[in-house]
Design a protein around this motif. Structure first.
Motif, PDB file in Angstrom:
ATOM      1  N   VAL A  72     -23.541  81.528  -0.002  1.00  0.00           N
ATOM      2  CA  VAL A  72     -22.547  81.510   1.073  1.00  0.00           C
ATOM      3  C   VAL A  72     -21.363  82.391   0.680  1.00  0.00           C
ATOM      4  CG1 VAL A  72     -20.867  80.049   2.283  1.00  0.00           C
ATOM      5  CG2 VAL A  72     -23.212  79.248   1.949  1.00  0.00           C
ATOM      6  N   ASP A  73     -21.006  83.308   1.549  1.00  0.00           N
ATOM      7  CA  ASP A  73     -19.905  84.230   1.275  1.00  0.00           C
ATOM      8  C   ASP A  73     -18.556  83.661   1.700  1.00  0.00           C
ATOM      9  OD1 ASP A  73     -21.597  86.422   0.342  1.00  0.00           O
ATOM     10  OD2 ASP A  73     -22.240  86.582   2.431  1.00  0.00           O
ATOM     11  N   VAL A  74     -18.527  82.983   2.856  1.00  0.00           N
ATOM     12  CA  VAL A  74     -17.271  82.507   3.434  1.00  0.00           C
ATOM     13  C   VAL A  74     -17.474  81.078   3.933  1.00  0.00           C
ATOM     14  CG1 VAL A  74     -15.540  82.846   5.258  1.00  0.00           C
ATOM     15  CG2 VAL A  74     -16.579  84.835   4.144  1.00  0.00           C
ATOM     16  N   GLN A  75     -16.494  80.228   3.685  1.00  0.00           N
ATOM     17  CA  GLN A  75     -16.474  78.884   4.269  1.00  0.00           C
ATOM     18  C   GLN A  75     -15.286  78.753   5.211  1.00  0.00           C
ATOM     19  OE1 GLN A  75     -16.244  75.855   1.251  1.00  0.00           O
ATOM     20  NE2 GLN A  75     -18.462  75.729   0.957  1.00  0.00           N
ATOM     21  N   LEU A  76     -15.519  78.071   6.326  1.00  0.00           N
ATOM     22  CA  LEU A  76     -14.441  77.593   7.186  1.00  0.00           C
ATOM     23  C   LEU A  76     -14.162  76.158   6.746  1.00  0.00           C
ATOM     24  CD1 LEU A  76     -12.518  78.012   9.573  1.00  0.00           C
ATOM     25  CD2 LEU A  76     -14.355  77.196  11.079  1.00  0.00           C
ATOM     26  N   VAL A  77     -13.033  75.948   6.091  1.00  0.00           N
ATOM     27  CA  VAL A  77     -12.734  74.701   5.400  1.00  0.00           C
ATOM     28  C   VAL A  77     -11.870  73.811   6.279  1.00  0.00           C
ATOM     29  CG1 VAL A  77     -11.658  73.680   3.367  1.00  0.00           C
ATOM     30  CG2 VAL A  77     -12.881  75.856   3.167  1.00  0.00           C
ATOM     31  N   SER A  78     -12.322  72.575   6.490  1.00  0.00           N
ATOM     32  CA  SER A  78     -11.555  71.606   7.277  1.00  0.00           C
ATOM     33  C   SER A  78     -11.280  70.371   6.422  1.00  0.00           C
ATOM     34  CB  SER A  78     -12.335  71.209   8.534  1.00  0.00           C
ATOM     35  OG  SER A  78     -13.650  70.797   8.218  1.00  0.00           O
ATOM     36  N   PRO A  79     -10.169  69.685   6.678  1.00  0.00           N
ATOM     37  CA  PRO A  79      -9.883  68.477   5.916  1.00  0.00           C
ATOM     38  C   PRO A  79     -10.985  67.430   6.072  1.00  0.00           C
ATOM     39  CG  PRO A  79      -7.928  69.196   7.097  1.00  0.00           C
ATOM     40  CD  PRO A  79      -9.077  70.036   7.608  1.00  0.00           C
ATOM     41  N   SER A  80     -11.187  66.647   5.029  1.00  0.00           N
ATOM     42  CA  SER A  80     -12.106  65.520   5.160  1.00  0.00           C
ATOM     43  C   SER A  80     -11.679  64.676   6.356  1.00  0.00           C
ATOM     44  CB  SER A  80     -12.071  64.670   3.891  1.00  0.00           C
ATOM     45  OG  SER A  80     -12.732  63.445   4.103  1.00  0.00           O
ATOM     46  N   PRO A  81     -12.623  64.288   7.226  1.00  0.00           N
ATOM     47  CA  PRO A  81     -12.241  63.466   8.383  1.00  0.00           C
ATOM     48  C   PRO A  81     -11.561  62.150   8.016  1.00  0.00           C
ATOM     49  CG  PRO A  81     -14.414  64.397   8.706  1.00  0.00           C
ATOM     50  CD  PRO A  81     -14.029  64.697   7.281  1.00  0.00           C
ATOM     51  N   SER A  82     -11.699  61.729   6.783  1.00  0.00           N
ATOM     52  CA  SER A  82     -10.999  60.520   6.346  1.00  0.00           C
ATOM     53  C   SER A  82      -9.488  60.685   6.400  1.00  0.00           C
ATOM     54  CB  SER A  82     -11.420  60.156   4.924  1.00  0.00           C
ATOM     55  OG  SER A  82     -11.094  61.199   4.006  1.00  0.00           O
ATOM     56  N   HIS A  83      -9.022  61.918   6.570  1.00  0.00           N
ATOM     57  CA  HIS A  83      -7.584  62.181   6.653  1.00  0.00           C
ATOM     58  C   HIS A  83      -7.035  62.131   8.079  1.00  0.00           C
ATOM     59  CE1 HIS A  83      -7.723  63.185   2.481  1.00  0.00           C
ATOM     60  NE2 HIS A  83      -8.204  64.388   2.606  1.00  0.00           N
ATOM     61  N   TYR A  84      -7.855  61.832   9.081  1.00  0.00           N
ATOM     62  CA  TYR A  84      -7.347  61.811  10.458  1.00  0.00           C
ATOM     63  C   TYR A  84      -6.194  60.813  10.616  1.00  0.00           C
ATOM     64  CZ  TYR A  84     -11.487  64.381  12.229  1.00  0.00           C
ATOM     65  OH  TYR A  84     -12.448  65.305  12.493  1.00  0.00           O
ATOM     66  N   HIS A  85      -6.409  59.611  10.184  1.00  0.00           N
ATOM     67  CA  HIS A  85      -5.392  58.554  10.257  1.00  0.00           C
ATOM     68  C   HIS A  85      -4.805  58.419  11.665  1.00  0.00           C
ATOM     69  CE1 HIS A  85      -5.803  57.846   6.060  1.00  0.00           C
ATOM     70  NE2 HIS A  85      -5.335  59.011   5.694  1.00  0.00           N
ATOM     71  N   TYR A  86      -5.676  58.203  12.629  1.00  0.00           N
ATOM     72  CA  TYR A  86      -5.248  58.084  14.023  1.00  0.00           C
ATOM     73  C   TYR A  86      -4.558  56.754  14.316  1.00  0.00           C
ATOM     74  CZ  TYR A  86      -8.024  62.298  15.112  1.00  0.00           C
ATOM     75  OH  TYR A  86      -8.525  63.573  15.173  1.00  0.00           O
ATOM     76  N   TRP A  87      -4.434  55.898  13.329  1.00  0.00           N
ATOM     77  CA  TRP A  87      -3.668  54.659  13.463  1.00  0.00           C
ATOM     78  C   TRP A  87      -2.169  54.908  13.312  1.00  0.00           C
ATOM     79  CZ3 TRP A  87      -0.688  54.316   9.230  1.00  0.00           C
ATOM     80  CH2 TRP A  87      -1.139  54.997   8.066  1.00  0.00           C
ATOM     81  N   ALA A  88      -1.776  56.071  12.828  1.00  0.00           N
ATOM     82  CA  ALA A  88      -0.402  56.309  12.376  1.00  0.00           C
ATOM     83  C   ALA A  88       0.591  56.392  13.526  1.00  0.00           C
ATOM     84  CB  ALA A  88      -0.337  57.596  11.556  1.00  0.00           C
ATOM     85  N   ASP A  89       1.806  55.890  13.286  1.00  0.00           N
ATOM     86  CA  ASP A  89       2.891  56.032  14.253  1.00  0.00           C
ATOM     87  C   ASP A  89       3.351  57.487  14.296  1.00  0.00           C
ATOM     88  OD1 ASP A  89       4.672  56.514  12.066  1.00  0.00           O
ATOM     89  OD2 ASP A  89       5.111  54.372  11.901  1.00  0.00           O
ATOM     90  N   ARG A  90       4.250  57.792  15.204  1.00  0.00           N
ATOM     91  CA  ARG A  90       4.630  59.177  15.441  1.00  0.00           C
ATOM     92  C   ARG A  90       5.195  59.847  14.182  1.00  0.00           C
ATOM     93  NH1 ARG A  90       5.185  60.849  20.703  1.00  0.00           N
ATOM     94  NH2 ARG A  90       6.903  62.241  20.155  1.00  0.00           N
ATOM     95  N   ASP A  91       6.080  59.154  13.501  1.00  0.00           N
ATOM     96  CA  ASP A  91       6.705  59.756  12.327  1.00  0.00           C
ATOM     97  C   ASP A  91       5.679  60.011  11.226  1.00  0.00           C
ATOM     98  OD1 ASP A  91       9.113  60.500  10.715  1.00  0.00           O
ATOM     99  OD2 ASP A  91       8.477  58.766   9.525  1.00  0.00           O
TER     100      ASP A  91
END
Length: 332
Positions: A72-91
């Motif tokens: 593989v020459d190039v990767q498109l790197v995305s954060p681990s989905p475990s980092h979504y944290h959609y429970w978080a408040d606005r701040d």
């Protein structure tokens, strides 16, 4: 000139984010829900698996060594989905996306000729998403990664319209990668939370985008669906029939659901050469991109070999191997 081999489904682990949210009560509740959904047997396997792969997700030298071994020459790197944290408040959500965008940028900057990055947006706070996307793009990232839903919000929610508009205007890549499944404890054995849950979430999320008319209103979206789009591409005939036969199914989008598959990009990670062939048949060879889910155990350690197993015509093989992604990412 031969195009580079490009893997669009690869992850980075960002310990800074987990340090930020550690000890927050809402985070503890989210972890408990995740544990119930996955089941104790899955957690017992996943913990050691992730720990063994931390170097490949945090150390660029280890990542590049693995990429070389895969061809593989190039990767498109995305954060681990475990980092979504959609429970978080606005701040907290604002701190999470800023940290994710900045840390992913720093990771990719260590090998800028081989790594491109995606950031995060707080899907649970639609009114913050345009600002988060602009922050990611301002860091030099190619776009952002999103899940299939957030608590109280499906991707068809009208509150997301400004985000879709801005993403289309900016030419941002949107990587749709589910994390967790709302079928909950029904999938808490035999790792069904992933093997059944992830494809189901992909299919539901894409159906919301299609049937609600989001892809009619924003035809230029650069949307990549992980895991080959889940169950939807191989069962799209049922969607077409419903659209034709029922007024409620056909009310929101202008065309047959199957026609929208040629407006979406899909990664090749389906674990079956026959399914990959079917995906290419319905979406087009120009809409499928190499994906490995690097470096997790549910990914492919040899994504190019898996692609070769589909026995595609040479032009299609080269397009999926890297030509399509190189054009999408505007690689020189």
């Amino acid at each position: 000139m031969t195009s580079p081999t490009v893997d669009v489904h690869a992850h980075v682990l960002l310990p800074e984010i987990e340090a930020l949210v550690a000890g927050m009560p809402a985070h503890s509740e989210a972890k408990e829900l995740d544990a119930r959904r996955n089941g104790s047997d899955a957690l017992a396997v996943s913990g050691p698996m992730v720990r063994a792969r931390i170097p490949k997700m945090t150390d660029v030298t280890a990542r590049l060594t693995a990429m070389d071994a895969q061809g593989v020459d190039v990767q498109l790197v995305s954060p681990s989905p475990s980092h979504y944290h959609y429970w978080a408040d606005r701040d907290t959500a604002e701190k999470v996306y800023r940290l994710a965008n900045e840390a992913t940028t720093a990771h990719c900057a260590q090998a800028p000729d081989r790594l491109r990055g995606l950031g995060l947006v707080p899907l649970q706070h639609p009114d913050l998403m345009v600002r988060a996307l602009d922050h990611a793009l301002g860091q030099g990232l190619a776009g952002v990664e999103i899940s299939s839903h957030a608590p109280g919000h499906e991707l068809s929610d009208p509150a997301y319209e400004p985000f879709w508009s801005r993403a289309q205007e900016a030419g941002a890549i949107l990587f749709l990668h589910p994390f967790g499944c709302t079928l909950d404890e029904r999938l808490d054995q035999w790792y069904l939370s992933n093997t059944v849950g992830q494809p189901a979430e992909n299919a539901v999320a894409l159906s919301h985008l299609i049937f609600s008319g989001v892809l009619d209103r924003h035809p230029g979206l650069k949307l990549i669906a992980a895991h080959g789009g889940g169950y939807l591409p191989t069962h799209i005939g049922r969607s077409d029939h419903a659209w034709s036969a029922r007024s409620d199914a056909g009310a929101g989008c202008a065309h047959l659901p199957s026609s929208y598959l040629r407006r979406i990009y899909f990664d090749s990670l389906v674990h079956d050469p026959r399914v990959l062939g079917s995906l290419i048949e319905v979406a087009g060879a120009d809409r499928v991109l190499l994906g490995s889910d690097f470096p997790f155990d549910m990914g492919s350690e040899d994504p190019v070999g898996a692609l070769r197993g589909a026995r595609l015509p040479e032009t299609d093989f080269d397009a999926v191997r890297g030509g399509n992604a190189a054009a999408l990412l505007r690689l020189a």
